[in-house]
Design an enzyme around this catalytic site. Sequence first.
Site, PDB file in Angstrom:
ATOM      1  N   TRP A  68      -8.792 -15.053   8.219  1.00 50.32           N
ATOM      2  CA  TRP A  68     -10.168 -15.450   7.884  1.00 50.32           C
ATOM      3  C   TRP A  68     -10.552 -14.853   6.513  1.00 50.32           C
ATOM      4  CZ3 TRP A  68     -14.452 -16.192  12.083  1.00 50.32           C
ATOM      5  CH2 TRP A  68     -14.009 -17.141  13.029  1.00 50.32           C
TER       6      TRP A  68
ATOM      7  N   GLY B 143      -5.811 -11.010   8.947  1.00 49.54           N
ATOM      8  CA  GLY B 143      -6.492 -11.324   7.696  1.00 49.54           C
ATOM      9  C   GLY B 143      -6.585 -12.782   7.316  1.00 49.54           C
TER      10      GLY B 143
ATOM     11  N   LYS C 220     -16.752 -15.424  17.528  1.00 47.69           N
ATOM     12  CA  LYS C 220     -15.984 -15.941  18.664  1.00 47.69           C
ATOM     13  C   LYS C 220     -16.694 -15.564  19.957  1.00 47.69           C
ATOM     14  CE  LYS C 220     -11.515 -14.618  19.130  1.00 47.69           C
ATOM     15  NZ  LYS C 220     -10.433 -15.558  18.842  1.00 47.69           N
TER      16      LYS C 220
ATOM     17  N   ASP D  76     -14.219 -12.769  14.355  1.00 41.42           N
ATOM     18  CA  ASP D  76     -13.228 -13.426  15.221  1.00 41.42           C
ATOM     19  C   ASP D  76     -12.671 -12.401  16.200  1.00 41.42           C
ATOM     20  OD1 ASP D  76     -11.498 -15.433  16.105  1.00 41.42           O
ATOM     21  OD2 ASP D  76      -9.965 -14.932  14.627  1.00 41.42           O
TER      22      ASP D  76
ATOM     23  N   ASP E 272     -11.478  -3.892  10.528  1.00 39.85           N
ATOM     24  CA  ASP E 272     -10.671  -4.016  11.753  1.00 39.85           C
ATOM     25  C   ASP E 272     -10.182  -2.634  12.172  1.00 39.85           C
ATOM     26  OD1 ASP E 272      -9.220  -6.693  13.156  1.00 39.85           O
ATOM     27  OD2 ASP E 272      -8.327  -4.757  13.645  1.00 39.85           O
TER      28      ASP E 272
ATOM     29  N   ASP F 240     -14.020   0.841  13.699  1.00 39.22           N
ATOM     30  CA  ASP F 240     -14.427   0.239  14.969  1.00 39.22           C
ATOM     31  C   ASP F 240     -15.817  -0.378  14.781  1.00 39.22           C
ATOM     32  OD1 ASP F 240     -15.274  -0.287  17.531  1.00 39.22           O
ATOM     33  OD2 ASP F 240     -14.549   1.608  18.361  1.00 39.22           O
TER      34      ASP F 240
HETATM   35  N1  SAM Z   1      -9.648 -13.296  12.316  1.00 38.52           N
HETATM   36  C1  SAM Z   1      -8.347 -12.654  12.320  1.00 38.52           C
HETATM   37  C2  SAM Z   1      -7.445 -13.463  11.446  1.00 38.52           C
HETATM   38  O1  SAM Z   1      -7.809 -14.586  11.101  1.00 38.52           O
HETATM   39  O2  SAM Z   1      -6.390 -12.975  11.070  1.00 38.52           O
HETATM   40  C3  SAM Z   1      -7.778 -12.524  13.702  1.00 38.52           C
HETATM   41  C4  SAM Z   1      -8.554 -11.560  14.538  1.00 38.52           C
HETATM   42  S1  SAM Z   1      -7.716 -11.089  15.991  1.00 38.52           S
HETATM   43  C5  SAM Z   1      -7.876 -12.508  16.981  1.00 38.52           C
HETATM   44  C6  SAM Z   1      -8.826  -9.987  16.754  1.00 38.52           C
HETATM   45  C7  SAM Z   1      -8.950  -8.659  16.050  1.00 38.52           C
HETATM   46  O3  SAM Z   1     -10.063  -7.963  16.630  1.00 38.52           O
HETATM   47  C8  SAM Z   1      -7.751  -7.724  16.214  1.00 38.52           C
HETATM   48  O4  SAM Z   1      -7.146  -7.510  14.959  1.00 38.52           O
HETATM   49  C9  SAM Z   1      -8.369  -6.427  16.757  1.00 38.52           C
HETATM   50  O5  SAM Z   1      -7.824  -5.262  16.171  1.00 38.52           O
HETATM   51  C10 SAM Z   1      -9.827  -6.595  16.370  1.00 38.52           C
HETATM   52  N2  SAM Z   1     -10.749  -5.756  17.142  1.00 38.52           N
HETATM   53  C11 SAM Z   1     -10.898  -5.710  18.484  1.00 38.52           C
HETATM   54  N3  SAM Z   1     -11.820  -4.785  18.818  1.00 38.52           N
HETATM   55  C12 SAM Z   1     -12.287  -4.253  17.649  1.00 38.52           C
HETATM   56  C13 SAM Z   1     -13.261  -3.263  17.337  1.00 38.52           C
HETATM   57  N4  SAM Z   1     -13.945  -2.641  18.285  1.00 38.52           N
HETATM   58  N5  SAM Z   1     -13.487  -2.970  16.037  1.00 38.52           N
HETATM   59  C14 SAM Z   1     -12.784  -3.593  15.064  1.00 38.52           C
HETATM   60  N6  SAM Z   1     -11.860  -4.540  15.306  1.00 38.52           N
HETATM   61  C15 SAM Z   1     -11.602  -4.867  16.576  1.00 38.52           C
END
Ligand code: SAM
Length: 299
Positions: A55, A53, A160, A120, A79, A95
């Site tokens: 961002w 969280g 990203k 991200d 997420d 998702d």
């Molecule tokens: N932007 C976040 C922050 O600042 O705290 C960090 C994000 S983290 C690098 C990547 C996130 O992508 C993870 O929490 C993961 O659960 C989520 N993620 C990956 N595939 C996903 C999907 N298909 N749907 C939703 N979230 C997904």
Amino acid sequence: MGRSSKDKRDVYYRLAKEGGWRARSAFKLLQINEEFDLFTNVNRVVDLCAAPGSWSQVLSRKLIEERDQKNAVKIVAVDLQAMAPLPGVIQIQGDITKVSTANEIISHFEGEPADLVVCDGAPDVTGLHDIDEYIQGQLLLAAFNITSHVLKKGGNFVAKIFRGKDVNLLYSQMKLFFTDVTVCKPRSSRNSSIEAFIVCLNYFPPEGYIPTMANPLLNQDLDYSSLEGINCMLTPFLACGDLNSYDSDMTYPLELEDGNDYIQLPPTQAPIKPPYETACELKKKNKIQEEGLSVNILT
Ligand code: SAM
């Protein structure tokens, strides 16, 4: 012990803790914003792949805490993982590749489009670069599909990316939908990582484009014949040649139609300097098996 050495090594990790950010990634969005001024006149934002969280925290602080006019602001965070609550942030645990998630986001905007979508998202890294890049590409496609449903014309999208070998294709595709596309590497993103962020400004979809959640590679239910114009993104496949002619995967007997034996013909034009020439020479002189030579030839 482990924790304190990480604290010392990574200044952003330390600063994140000092500033009350949930993750060091907060600095990436802050630094992208310093360059692109993403938050001015922005009221409705979607944060895709938001957990834990940081961002969403940046969005909440910049758009709600630091503003007088906060009532108009709507931040929706999505997420797979559950996330601790944040002031003014609506959370969806879902998702981003699913249509139901897109619909849920849309329902929170009550018919109004978003001004900004950020993503991200990152898959669980396997360490196999091609697979990681592929999955990252699929996440980006899902993020873009959702964005095309909710973003207003003229709105902005930040996501990203992994700067892999096919990344230029991605830039060209984004240029079809946004007038201004930049790849950005914030100081807080490690140089050793192929991570970067694509900043797409001024959403301007081609005329006739119909937003879709379909992934042509995965969606077997897609009615391809219904796709028209700019939406018809698949290249037709055409098998050509007489269907009664030889099948290149079959083996045919070495006899000619008139009953004569097949005679092996020399190549029409032998290669001028084939790479296997040395090996042929050595084989003729029976030297290829000699110790050392075989190693040199094969490596
Ligand atoms: N932007 C976040 C922050 O600042 O705290 C960090 C994000 S983290 C690098 C990547 C996130 O992508 C993870 O929490 C993961 O659960 C989520 N993620 C990956 N595939 C996903 C999907 N298909 N749907 C939703 N979230 C997904």
